[in-house]
Design a protein around this motif. Structure first.
Motif, PDB file in Angstrom:
ATOM      1  N   ARG A 194       0.822  -1.209   0.000  1.00 51.14           N
ATOM      2  CA  ARG A 194       0.000   0.000   0.000  1.00 51.14           C
ATOM      3  C   ARG A 194       0.858   1.262   0.000  1.00 51.14           C
ATOM      4  O   ARG A 194       0.538   2.242  -0.685  1.00 51.14           O
ATOM      5  CB  ARG A 194      -0.924  -0.008   1.226  1.00 51.14           C
ATOM      6  CG  ARG A 194      -1.934   1.143   1.205  1.00 51.14           C
ATOM      7  CD  ARG A 194      -2.784   1.150   2.469  1.00 51.14           C
ATOM      8  NE  ARG A 194      -3.598  -0.049   2.552  1.00 51.14           N
ATOM      9  CZ  ARG A 194      -3.470  -0.962   3.487  1.00 51.14           C
ATOM     10  NH1 ARG A 194      -2.531  -0.820   4.424  1.00 51.14           N
ATOM     11  NH2 ARG A 194      -4.250  -2.024   3.513  1.00 51.14           N
ATOM     12  N   THR A 195       1.964   1.245   0.739  1.00 46.35           N
ATOM     13  CA  THR A 195       2.797   2.455   0.849  1.00 46.35           C
ATOM     14  C   THR A 195       3.399   2.872  -0.496  1.00 46.35           C
ATOM     15  O   THR A 195       3.241   4.026  -0.905  1.00 46.35           O
ATOM     16  CB  THR A 195       3.902   2.235   1.900  1.00 46.35           C
ATOM     17  OG1 THR A 195       3.297   1.906   3.150  1.00 46.35           O
ATOM     18  CG2 THR A 195       4.756   3.475   2.055  1.00 46.35           C
ATOM     19  N   PRO A 196       4.106   1.981  -1.213  1.00 47.31           N
ATOM     20  CA  PRO A 196       4.638   2.420  -2.515  1.00 47.31           C
ATOM     21  C   PRO A 196       3.541   2.718  -3.540  1.00 47.31           C
ATOM     22  O   PRO A 196       3.716   3.609  -4.372  1.00 47.31           O
ATOM     23  CB  PRO A 196       5.506   1.234  -2.962  1.00 47.31           C
ATOM     24  CG  PRO A 196       5.047   0.066  -2.178  1.00 47.31           C
ATOM     25  CD  PRO A 196       4.564   0.612  -0.881  1.00 47.31           C
ATOM     26  N   LEU A 197       2.420   2.011  -3.474  1.00 46.13           N
ATOM     27  CA  LEU A 197       1.330   2.305  -4.404  1.00 46.13           C
ATOM     28  C   LEU A 197       0.759   3.693  -4.158  1.00 46.13           C
ATOM     29  O   LEU A 197       0.477   4.447  -5.112  1.00 46.13           O
ATOM     30  CB  LEU A 197       0.218   1.254  -4.265  1.00 46.13           C
ATOM     31  CG  LEU A 197       0.486  -0.096  -4.925  1.00 46.13           C
ATOM     32  CD1 LEU A 197      -0.604  -1.095  -4.568  1.00 46.13           C
ATOM     33  CD2 LEU A 197       0.573   0.062  -6.447  1.00 46.13           C
ATOM     34  N   ALA A 198       0.584   4.043  -2.881  1.00 45.61           N
ATOM     35  CA  ALA A 198       0.090   5.390  -2.564  1.00 45.61           C
ATOM     36  C   ALA A 198       1.086   6.449  -3.015  1.00 45.61           C
ATOM     37  O   ALA A 198       0.698   7.514  -3.519  1.00 45.61           O
ATOM     38  CB  ALA A 198      -0.154   5.490  -1.054  1.00 45.61           C
ATOM     39  N   SER A 199       2.395   6.156  -2.867  1.00 50.24           N
ATOM     40  CA  SER A 199       3.425   7.095  -3.313  1.00 50.24           C
ATOM     41  C   SER A 199       3.374   7.278  -4.827  1.00 50.24           C
ATOM     42  O   SER A 199       3.418   8.405  -5.339  1.00 50.24           O
ATOM     43  CB  SER A 199       4.797   6.582  -2.875  1.00 50.24           C
ATOM     44  OG  SER A 199       5.816   7.435  -3.327  1.00 50.24           O
ATOM     45  N   LEU A 200       3.265   6.167  -5.555  1.00 48.22           N
ATOM     46  CA  LEU A 200       3.188   6.255  -7.021  1.00 48.22           C
ATOM     47  C   LEU A 200       1.971   7.052  -7.463  1.00 48.22           C
ATOM     48  O   LEU A 200       2.046   7.895  -8.360  1.00 48.22           O
ATOM     49  CB  LEU A 200       3.127   4.835  -7.615  1.00 48.22           C
ATOM     50  CG  LEU A 200       4.428   4.039  -7.636  1.00 48.22           C
ATOM     51  CD1 LEU A 200       4.160   2.615  -8.105  1.00 48.22           C
ATOM     52  CD2 LEU A 200       5.453   4.704  -8.554  1.00 48.22           C
ATOM     53  N   LEU A 226      10.410   5.333  -9.866  1.00 46.11           N
ATOM     54  CA  LEU A 226      11.159   4.140 -10.254  1.00 46.11           C
ATOM     55  C   LEU A 226      11.647   3.385  -9.021  1.00 46.11           C
ATOM     56  O   LEU A 226      11.587   2.148  -8.965  1.00 46.11           O
ATOM     57  CB  LEU A 226      12.346   4.535 -11.134  1.00 46.11           C
ATOM     58  CG  LEU A 226      13.277   3.387 -11.547  1.00 46.11           C
ATOM     59  CD1 LEU A 226      12.506   2.351 -12.376  1.00 46.11           C
ATOM     60  CD2 LEU A 226      14.473   3.932 -12.327  1.00 46.11           C
ATOM     61  N   ASP A 227      12.082   4.128  -8.015  1.00 44.42           N
ATOM     62  CA  ASP A 227      12.553   3.504  -6.784  1.00 44.42           C
ATOM     63  C   ASP A 227      11.419   2.752  -6.077  1.00 44.42           C
ATOM     64  O   ASP A 227      11.599   1.628  -5.603  1.00 44.42           O
ATOM     65  CB  ASP A 227      13.138   4.581  -5.866  1.00 44.42           C
ATOM     66  CG  ASP A 227      13.737   3.990  -4.604  1.00 44.42           C
ATOM     67  OD1 ASP A 227      14.725   3.243  -4.715  1.00 44.42           O
ATOM     68  OD2 ASP A 227      13.211   4.270  -3.516  1.00 44.42           O
ATOM     69  N   GLN A 228      10.220   3.354  -6.044  1.00 47.36           N
ATOM     70  CA  GLN A 228       9.074   2.709  -5.407  1.00 47.36           C
ATOM     71  C   GLN A 228       8.627   1.470  -6.194  1.00 47.36           C
ATOM     72  O   GLN A 228       8.265   0.439  -5.605  1.00 47.36           O
ATOM     73  CB  GLN A 228       7.910   3.700  -5.280  1.00 47.36           C
ATOM     74  CG  GLN A 228       8.168   4.872  -4.349  1.00 47.36           C
ATOM     75  CD  GLN A 228       8.348   4.426  -2.911  1.00 47.36           C
ATOM     76  OE1 GLN A 228       7.810   3.419  -2.487  1.00 47.36           O
ATOM     77  NE2 GLN A 228       9.144   5.168  -2.155  1.00 47.36           N
ATOM     78  N   ALA A 229       8.643   1.579  -7.523  1.00 49.04           N
ATOM     79  CA  ALA A 229       8.266   0.433  -8.355  1.00 49.04           C
ATOM     80  C   ALA A 229       9.257  -0.717  -8.172  1.00 49.04           C
ATOM     81  O   ALA A 229       8.871  -1.891  -8.127  1.00 49.04           O
ATOM     82  CB  ALA A 229       8.192   0.851  -9.818  1.00 49.04           C
ATOM     83  N   ARG A 234      10.747  -6.039  -5.818  1.00 43.49           N
ATOM     84  CA  ARG A 234      11.512  -6.874  -4.888  1.00 43.49           C
ATOM     85  C   ARG A 234      10.593  -7.604  -3.926  1.00 43.49           C
ATOM     86  O   ARG A 234      10.778  -8.782  -3.624  1.00 43.49           O
ATOM     87  CB  ARG A 234      12.509  -6.013  -4.100  1.00 43.49           C
ATOM     88  CG  ARG A 234      13.711  -5.527  -4.888  1.00 43.49           C
ATOM     89  CD  ARG A 234      14.825  -5.069  -3.949  1.00 43.49           C
ATOM     90  NE  ARG A 234      14.344  -4.061  -3.001  1.00 43.49           N
ATOM     91  CZ  ARG A 234      14.385  -2.747  -3.219  1.00 43.49           C
ATOM     92  NH1 ARG A 234      14.877  -2.273  -4.363  1.00 43.49           N
ATOM     93  NH2 ARG A 234      13.940  -1.901  -2.305  1.00 43.49           N
ATOM     94  N   LEU A 235       9.567  -6.874  -3.445  1.00 42.45           N
ATOM     95  CA  LEU A 235       8.632  -7.473  -2.497  1.00 42.45           C
ATOM     96  C   LEU A 235       7.873  -8.628  -3.148  1.00 42.45           C
ATOM     97  O   LEU A 235       7.736  -9.705  -2.552  1.00 42.45           O
ATOM     98  CB  LEU A 235       7.654  -6.408  -1.998  1.00 42.45           C
ATOM     99  CG  LEU A 235       6.611  -6.858  -0.973  1.00 42.45           C
ATOM    100  CD1 LEU A 235       7.292  -7.427   0.269  1.00 42.45           C
ATOM    101  CD2 LEU A 235       5.681  -5.717  -0.604  1.00 42.45           C
ATOM    102  N   VAL A 236       7.390  -8.430  -4.373  1.00 41.79           N
ATOM    103  CA  VAL A 236       6.666  -9.487  -5.077  1.00 41.79           C
ATOM    104  C   VAL A 236       7.588 -10.682  -5.338  1.00 41.79           C
ATOM    105  O   VAL A 236       7.188 -11.844  -5.180  1.00 41.79           O
ATOM    106  CB  VAL A 236       6.069  -8.951  -6.395  1.00 41.79           C
ATOM    107  CG1 VAL A 236       5.523 -10.095  -7.237  1.00 41.79           C
ATOM    108  CG2 VAL A 236       4.974  -7.939  -6.111  1.00 41.79           C
TER     109      VAL A 236
END
Length: 403
Positions: A194-200, A226-229, A234-236
C-alpha cells in the motif's frame, strides 16, 4: 440335611457350649434344649444366595479385563483419550493422554484435572443424553495448546460392565498458528504494498497537475517513482520465493554442492554494493573442497542475503568476515560476521519472522523488504540446516549456518 451340612461349624460350636454348660453345673435337660435350639436355628434360617460372595469378585475381574483390552486398543492411538464412567470418574487413559496431560489417577472425578465449566457441562450432557458433544478448549501450561475436546458414549459392551464414555482431545494448535500466520502475512503484505502504491499514485497525480510543465520536478519525481516500483518488484519477488519454498519444504535436496566456489561467487556479485558502502568482504576458506547436500541456487540466495545484510547493517564496522569451518567430525558451518552496532537481545528470536524489522525506518532506507531472513530460514529448513544468531551491542552480529 444340606442345611445341617452347611451349618456344621455353627452346630459344633453349639455342642461345645452345651457341654460346657453341663460341666458348669447346668441340668442335662437344659443342655439338650440348648442343642435343640441351635439345630432349629440352622434349619429355619434363610439359605444364602448361591455364590453371593464370589459374584462381586468375578464382576470386578470382568470389568478390569475389559478395561485392559480397551486400554490396549487406545494405546495405539496418537490422539489423547480418557475413559470415564457414568459418574464422570476416570477409569483409564492412553499413553498419548498421559504424555499430553500427565498421569491421571483412576477413581477420581474428571474435575480433579479439568475444571473448565465448558468441558464439565459437555460431559454432563453426554452422560444424560447419550449424544456426542464437542467444544474448543485451551491449555496454557506448560505451553499454550488448543484442543477440540469431544465426549461420546461407548456402545454397551458385553458382560455386566458399567456404561463407558470417551473423552478425546484433538490438538489444533498448529492449525491455529498457521491461520494467524496467514492472516498476519496478508495484512503485512497489503501494508507493504500500500505504501509504494500510494506514493506512485501521488506522484502521478502531481505530474498530471502542478508539475505538468516542470521538467526538473518531473525528473525528480520519476526517479522516486522508479525507486518505489523497484521496491514493489523486490517485495513481489520475495513473496513468490517464499511460496515456492513452502511448496517444496518437505523435499530435501539430493545434489552435492561445493561451498567454496559458492561463497566466492556471492562475494564477487556483492562487490559493487560493498564498494559503494565502503565495506570489505573477506573470505576465510580452508583448502580443498567442502561439500554438502543442497541446491546451489538456493544456497547462493542464503549467503547473498546474509552478506548483503552484513554490508548494509554492519556498515560502521567496514569489514564483513565470512568463515567456512569443517572437519574433525564437526558439522560444516558458514559464519557471516559483521562489526556493526549489533542487535538488541529482545529482537534476535524474531529476526526470521516475515516482515519483522528491528527498525522499520532503517530497513526501508536500506531498501529491505523484511522477508530476507524468512527466506533464509525456509531454505535452511529444506536443507535440514540451522541458522544460529549471536549478537552483542556495540561489537557486531554473527549469523552462522550449520549443516
Amino acid at each position: 440335611m444340606s442345611r445341617l451340612r452347611a451349618g456344621w461349624s455353627f452346630l459344633a460350636a453349639a455342642a461345645l457350649v452345651a457341654v460346657a454348660a453341663y460341666f458348669a453345673g447346668a441340668q442335662p435337660p437344659f443342655s439338650l434344649v440348648l442343642w435343640f435350639l441351635a439345630v432349629l436355628a440352622v434349619l429355619v434360617r434363610e439359605p444364602a444366595p448361591p455364590r453371593m460372595q464370589e459374584e462381586p469378585t468375578e464382576r470386578m475381574e470382568a470389568v478390569e479385563a475389559t478395561l485392559s483390552q480397551v486400554e490396549s486398543v487406545l494405546g495405539a492411538l496418537d490422539l489423547p483419550v480418557v475413559v470415564i464412567d457414568g459418574d464422570a470418574t476416570v477409569l483409564a487413559q492412553n499413553k498419548a493422554a498421559e504424555k499430553a496431560f500427565g498421569p491421571l489417577l483412576s477413581g477420581l472425578h474428571i474435575s480433579t484435572r479439568w475444571r473448565s465449566p465448558g468441558i464439565l457441562d459437555m460431559i454432563r450432557e453426554t452422560i444424560e443424553t447419550g449424544e456426542p458433544n464437542q467444544i474448543e478448549h485451551s491449555e496454557r501450561l506448560p505451553s499454550e495448546r488448543v484442543y477440540i475436546v469431544r465426549s461420546a458414549q461407548v456402545e454397551k459392551l458385553a458382560g455386566a460392565l458399567p456404561q463407558l464414555f470417551l473423552l478425546s482431545f484433538r490438538d489444533i494448535s498448529e492449525l491455529r498458528r498457521l491461520d494467524r500466520m496467514r492472516s498476519d502475512f496478508v495484512a503485512n503484505a497489503s501494508h507493504e504494498l500500500r505504501t509504494p502504491l500510494a506514493s506512485l499514485r501521488g506522484f502521478i497525480e502531481t505530474l498530471q497537475g502542478p508539475a505538468r510543465g516542470d521538467p526538473k520536478a518531473q525528473e525528480r519525481f520519476l526517479a522516486i517513482m522508479l525507486d518505489q516500483a523497484t521496491r514493489m518488484s523486490r517485495l513481489v519477488d520475495d513473496l513468490l520465493s517464499l511460496s515456492r519454498l513452502e511448496l517444496k519444504a518437505h523435499i530435501a535436496p539430493d545434489q552435492t554442492v561445493d561451498l567454496i566456489p559458492v561463497l566466492g561467487h556471492v562475494r564477487d556479485s556483492l562487490a559493487p554494493l560493498a564498494a559503494d558502502l565502503g565495506v570489505d568482504i573477506r573470505l576465510h576458506l580452508p583448502e580443498g573442497k567442502v561439500e554438502v547436500l543442497g541446491d546451489r541456487d538456493e544456497l547462493v540466495q542464503v549467503f547473498e542475503n546474509l552478506m548483503e545484510n552484513g554490508c548494509k547493517y554492519g556498515q560502521e564496522g567496514k569489514v564483513v568476515d565470512v568463515y567456512l569451518r569443517h572437519g574433525d567430525g564437526a558439522p560444516v558451518e558458514v559464519s557471516v560476521v559483521d562489526h556493526g552496532p549489533g542487535i538488541p537481545a529482545e529482537h534476535v528470536p524474531r529476526l526470521t519472522e516475515r516482515f519483522y524489522r528491528v527498525s522499520v525506518a532503517d530497513s526501508r532506507s536500506k531498501k529491505g523488504t523484511g522477508l530476507g531472513l524468512a527466506i533464509v530460514k525456509h531454505i535452511l529448513t529444506r536443507h535440514r540446516a540451522r541458522l544460529i544468531v549471536r549478537s552483542e551491542m556495540g561489537k557486531g552480529t554473527d549469523f552462522t549456518v550449520r549443516f
